[in-house]
Scaffold this motif. Structure first.
Motif, PDB file in Angstrom:
ATOM      1  N   PHE A   1      13.210  -8.778  -6.575  1.00  0.00           N
ATOM      2  CA  PHE A   1      12.519  -7.515  -6.816  1.00  0.00           C
ATOM      3  C   PHE A   1      11.973  -6.994  -5.493  1.00  0.00           C
ATOM      4  CE2 PHE A   1       9.399 -10.832  -6.876  1.00  0.00           C
ATOM      5  CZ  PHE A   1       8.221 -10.282  -6.409  1.00  0.00           C
ATOM      6  N   GLY A   2      11.483  -5.762  -5.505  1.00  0.00           N
ATOM      7  CA  GLY A   2      10.945  -5.174  -4.287  1.00  0.00           C
ATOM      8  C   GLY A   2      10.041  -3.997  -4.568  1.00  0.00           C
ATOM      9  N   VAL A   3       9.436  -3.493  -3.502  1.00  0.00           N
ATOM     10  CA  VAL A   3       8.527  -2.345  -3.572  1.00  0.00           C
ATOM     11  C   VAL A   3       9.148  -1.178  -2.825  1.00  0.00           C
ATOM     12  CG1 VAL A   3       6.314  -1.462  -2.763  1.00  0.00           C
ATOM     13  CG2 VAL A   3       6.418  -3.680  -3.885  1.00  0.00           C
ATOM     14  N   ILE A   4       9.133  -0.004  -3.461  1.00  0.00           N
ATOM     15  CA  ILE A   4       9.797   1.168  -2.886  1.00  0.00           C
ATOM     16  C   ILE A   4       8.882   2.387  -2.944  1.00  0.00           C
ATOM     17  CG2 ILE A   4      12.124   0.366  -3.444  1.00  0.00           C
ATOM     18  CD1 ILE A   4      12.092   2.204  -5.903  1.00  0.00           C
ATOM     19  N   THR A   5       9.125   3.313  -2.030  1.00  0.00           N
ATOM     20  CA  THR A   5       8.528   4.652  -2.065  1.00  0.00           C
ATOM     21  C   THR A   5       9.636   5.651  -1.769  1.00  0.00           C
ATOM     22  OG1 THR A   5       7.918   4.596   0.287  1.00  0.00           O
ATOM     23  CG2 THR A   5       6.257   3.832  -1.307  1.00  0.00           C
ATOM     24  N   ALA A   6       9.347   6.931  -1.933  1.00  0.00           N
ATOM     25  CA  ALA A   6      10.345   7.971  -1.681  1.00  0.00           C
ATOM     26  C   ALA A   6      10.670   8.023  -0.187  1.00  0.00           C
ATOM     27  CB  ALA A   6       9.836   9.320  -2.156  1.00  0.00           C
ATOM     28  N   ALA A   7      11.935   8.154   0.141  1.00  0.00           N
ATOM     29  CA  ALA A   7      12.364   8.232   1.529  1.00  0.00           C
ATOM     30  C   ALA A   7      11.759   9.466   2.204  1.00  0.00           C
ATOM     31  CB  ALA A   7      13.884   8.293   1.604  1.00  0.00           C
ATOM     32  N   GLY A   8      11.188   9.260   3.373  1.00  0.00           N
ATOM     33  CA  GLY A   8      10.638  10.362   4.144  1.00  0.00           C
ATOM     34  C   GLY A   8       9.301  10.883   3.672  1.00  0.00           C
ATOM     35  N   ARG A   9       8.708  10.229   2.678  1.00  0.00           N
ATOM     36  CA  ARG A   9       7.434  10.721   2.148  1.00  0.00           C
ATOM     37  C   ARG A   9       6.276  10.042   2.882  1.00  0.00           C
ATOM     38  NH1 ARG A   9       5.726  10.574  -4.255  1.00  0.00           N
ATOM     39  NH2 ARG A   9       3.810  11.794  -4.078  1.00  0.00           N
ATOM     40  N   PRO A  10       5.340  10.806   3.459  1.00  0.00           N
ATOM     41  CA  PRO A  10       4.178  10.181   4.099  1.00  0.00           C
ATOM     42  C   PRO A  10       3.385   9.372   3.074  1.00  0.00           C
ATOM     43  CG  PRO A  10       4.335  12.517   4.666  1.00  0.00           C
ATOM     44  CD  PRO A  10       5.314  12.282   3.557  1.00  0.00           C
ATOM     45  N   LEU A  11       2.907   8.223   3.494  1.00  0.00           N
ATOM     46  CA  LEU A  11       2.180   7.342   2.586  1.00  0.00           C
ATOM     47  C   LEU A  11       0.677   7.533   2.747  1.00  0.00           C
ATOM     48  CD1 LEU A  11       4.220   4.045   3.082  1.00  0.00           C
ATOM     49  CD2 LEU A  11       4.587   5.873   1.408  1.00  0.00           C
ATOM     50  N   SER A  12      -0.014   7.575   1.624  1.00  0.00           N
ATOM     51  CA  SER A  12      -1.470   7.630   1.664  1.00  0.00           C
ATOM     52  C   SER A  12      -2.005   6.262   2.068  1.00  0.00           C
ATOM     53  CB  SER A  12      -2.020   8.012   0.292  1.00  0.00           C
ATOM     54  OG  SER A  12      -1.801   6.951  -0.632  1.00  0.00           O
ATOM     55  N   PRO A  13      -3.238   6.196   2.575  1.00  0.00           N
ATOM     56  CA  PRO A  13      -3.815   4.891   2.911  1.00  0.00           C
ATOM     57  C   PRO A  13      -3.824   3.930   1.726  1.00  0.00           C
ATOM     58  CG  PRO A  13      -5.126   6.645   3.867  1.00  0.00           C
ATOM     59  CD  PRO A  13      -4.117   7.310   2.978  1.00  0.00           C
ATOM     60  N   LEU A  14      -4.051   4.454   0.500  1.00  0.00           N
ATOM     61  CA  LEU A  14      -4.078   3.589  -0.666  1.00  0.00           C
ATOM     62  C   LEU A  14      -2.700   2.996  -0.940  1.00  0.00           C
ATOM     63  CD1 LEU A  14      -5.395   2.304  -3.113  1.00  0.00           C
ATOM     64  CD2 LEU A  14      -5.059   4.446  -4.361  1.00  0.00           C
ATOM     65  N   VAL A  15      -1.643   3.805  -0.861  1.00  0.00           N
ATOM     66  CA  VAL A  15      -0.293   3.297  -1.099  1.00  0.00           C
ATOM     67  C   VAL A  15       0.078   2.263  -0.048  1.00  0.00           C
ATOM     68  CG1 VAL A  15       2.159   3.922  -1.107  1.00  0.00           C
ATOM     69  CG2 VAL A  15       0.504   5.333  -2.348  1.00  0.00           C
ATOM     70  N   GLU A  16      -0.272   2.521   1.216  1.00  0.00           N
ATOM     71  CA  GLU A  16      -0.003   1.538   2.270  1.00  0.00           C
ATOM     72  C   GLU A  16      -0.727   0.223   1.987  1.00  0.00           C
ATOM     73  OE1 GLU A  16      -1.077   3.439   5.929  1.00  0.00           O
ATOM     74  OE2 GLU A  16       0.948   4.198   6.248  1.00  0.00           O
ATOM     75  N   ARG A  17      -1.956   0.308   1.521  1.00  0.00           N
ATOM     76  CA  ARG A  17      -2.712  -0.905   1.183  1.00  0.00           C
ATOM     77  C   ARG A  17      -2.046  -1.653   0.029  1.00  0.00           C
ATOM     78  NH1 ARG A  17      -8.232  -2.634   0.654  1.00  0.00           N
ATOM     79  NH2 ARG A  17      -8.089  -4.694  -0.342  1.00  0.00           N
ATOM     80  N   LEU A  18      -1.619  -0.910  -0.982  1.00  0.00           N
ATOM     81  CA  LEU A  18      -1.010  -1.545  -2.150  1.00  0.00           C
ATOM     82  C   LEU A  18       0.299  -2.247  -1.795  1.00  0.00           C
ATOM     83  CD1 LEU A  18      -1.607   1.166  -4.903  1.00  0.00           C
ATOM     84  CD2 LEU A  18      -2.718  -1.060  -4.709  1.00  0.00           C
ATOM     85  N   ILE A  19       1.088  -1.667  -0.905  1.00  0.00           N
ATOM     86  CA  ILE A  19       2.365  -2.277  -0.514  1.00  0.00           C
ATOM     87  C   ILE A  19       2.141  -3.691   0.024  1.00  0.00           C
ATOM     88  CG2 ILE A  19       4.240  -2.151   1.174  1.00  0.00           C
ATOM     89  CD1 ILE A  19       4.082   0.934   0.848  1.00  0.00           C
ATOM     90  N   GLY A  20       1.160  -3.837   0.914  1.00  0.00           N
ATOM     91  CA  GLY A  20       0.871  -5.155   1.459  1.00  0.00           C
ATOM     92  C   GLY A  20       0.187  -6.075   0.467  1.00  0.00           C
ATOM     93  N   ASP A  21      -0.735  -5.537  -0.316  1.00  0.00           N
ATOM     94  CA  ASP A  21      -1.466  -6.372  -1.274  1.00  0.00           C
ATOM     95  C   ASP A  21      -0.550  -6.911  -2.364  1.00  0.00           C
ATOM     96  OD1 ASP A  21      -3.720  -5.877   0.178  1.00  0.00           O
ATOM     97  OD2 ASP A  21      -4.755  -4.700  -1.358  1.00  0.00           O
TER      98      ASP A  21
END
Length: 326
Positions: free
Chosen positions: A274-294
């Motif tokens: 499994f993996g974690v994905i976001t939309a290509a080319g979409r700027p990430l909010s600080p919360l989304v960046e935190r969630l990716i690592g957490d």
């Protein structure tokens, strides 16, 4: 019916259609939406005319979705969910409040890792509205690519140019049986143990089921009976009732303990990827960046056997290689 002539659909029509399918009747949808039944009927008829295909079978007061209606319902839900998120974000912008977040996740991850990660956030970081959508892998990828979900947790294989893959990982599968099952006291489950058992497993032939079939096929094991399940929590519930041996990834059984079952390792390897994905080319909010690592760190702590994958393994559902012990 003629095909669509406009690039846009009326959200009132979509809302009426989703309400009718969700509730099961025109009358119930009218009550839920605060409109009259003739208005709901007209909106759906206009939507069918715009789409160019029928959405409902009508037999007097009884209605049911057509095959095309079932497929379109999934799309309509995604669209309306995205519009609700946009409205919440607009209100948040006006008040400078934390922006709502939409997470699309497999049921197994939505019931295990995601709640632990959200609980570990500083309350000030958590927006007033968090929408955790538990759904199928294909719907997750589409929602992220269409930007109606901020973050997706999906199974492999994954090869879509519309999404950015932040990390992928592998965890082992385990067997789940009722406490009263003859296999419940085993230290581990071997291929021979499964030979005469009903198997309870994911129905998707291209993801976890493929890894299960490959693993069992290497030992020439062909279970005599099967129950298809659309999620790991459902598989565990079926196993608890003594209906067979559930094969699930270890995330669900570790993060969401269930009474009256035994969770047993396999003597051979069945990987779940499994993996974690976001939309290509979409700027990430600080919360989304935190969630990716957490999410990565929480899964690594939660599940024994967690292993990060490299980029060459992302497009593959599994790579069983040798069939020795896990």
């Amino acid at each position: 019916m003629q095909p669509m002539t406009s690039p846009y659909l009326d959200t009132r029509q979509l809302e009426a259609f989703v309400a009718v399918i969700s509730i099961g009747s025109m009358t119930g949808a009218a009550r839920a939406l605060g409109r009259s039944q003739p208005v709901i009927t007209r909106l759906i008829q206009e939507l069918e005319a715009e789409l160019g295909f029928p959405l409902l079978h009508r037999n007097g007061p009884r209605i049911s979705p057509t095959q095309q209606g079932v497929a379109f319902y999934e799309q309509a839900e995604v669209i309306l969910g995205g519009l609700r998120t946009i409205a919440e974000r607009a209100r948040g912008i006006s008040t400078a409040a934390p922006q709502p977040i939409e997470i699309a996740s497999l049921p197994s991850l939505a019931a295990s890792v995601v709640p632990k990660v959200l609980a570990g956030l500083d309350p000030a970081q958590v927006p007033a509205r968090v929408h955790l959508r538990s759904t199928a892998a294909e719907t997750i990828v589409q929602a992220v690519a269409d930007r109606t979900a901020d973050l997706g947790l999906t199974s492999l294989p994954l090869d879509n140019p519309g999404v950015e893959v932040h990390w992928t990982a592998e965890v082992p599968c385990v067997a789940v049986v009722a406490r009263s099952h003859p296999l419940a006291d085993r230290a581990e489950i071997s291929p021979a143990d499964l030979a005469g058992e009903r198997l309870i497993a994911s129905h998707n032939p291209y993801r976890l089921r493929l890894a299960i079939n490959q693993a069992l096929g290497a030992f020439s094991v062909d279970p005599p009976a099967l129950i298809d399940s659309n999620s790991s929590p459902v598989s565990i519930a079926l196993a608890r009732e003594g209906l067979g041996v559930a094969v699930v990834e270890a995330l669900t059984s570790t993060g969401l303990p269930v009474a009256d079952v035994a969770v047993l390792p396999f003597s051979f390897r069945i990987p779940f990827r499994f993996g974690v994905i976001t939309a290509a080319g979409r700027p990430l909010s600080p919360l989304v960046e935190r969630l990716i690592g957490d999410l990565r760190d929480s899964a690594a702590r939660l599940v024994p056997g967690f292993r990060l994958l490299d980029g060459t393994e992302t497009a593959q559902p599994s790579n069983l290689g040798g069939q020795g012990p896990a």
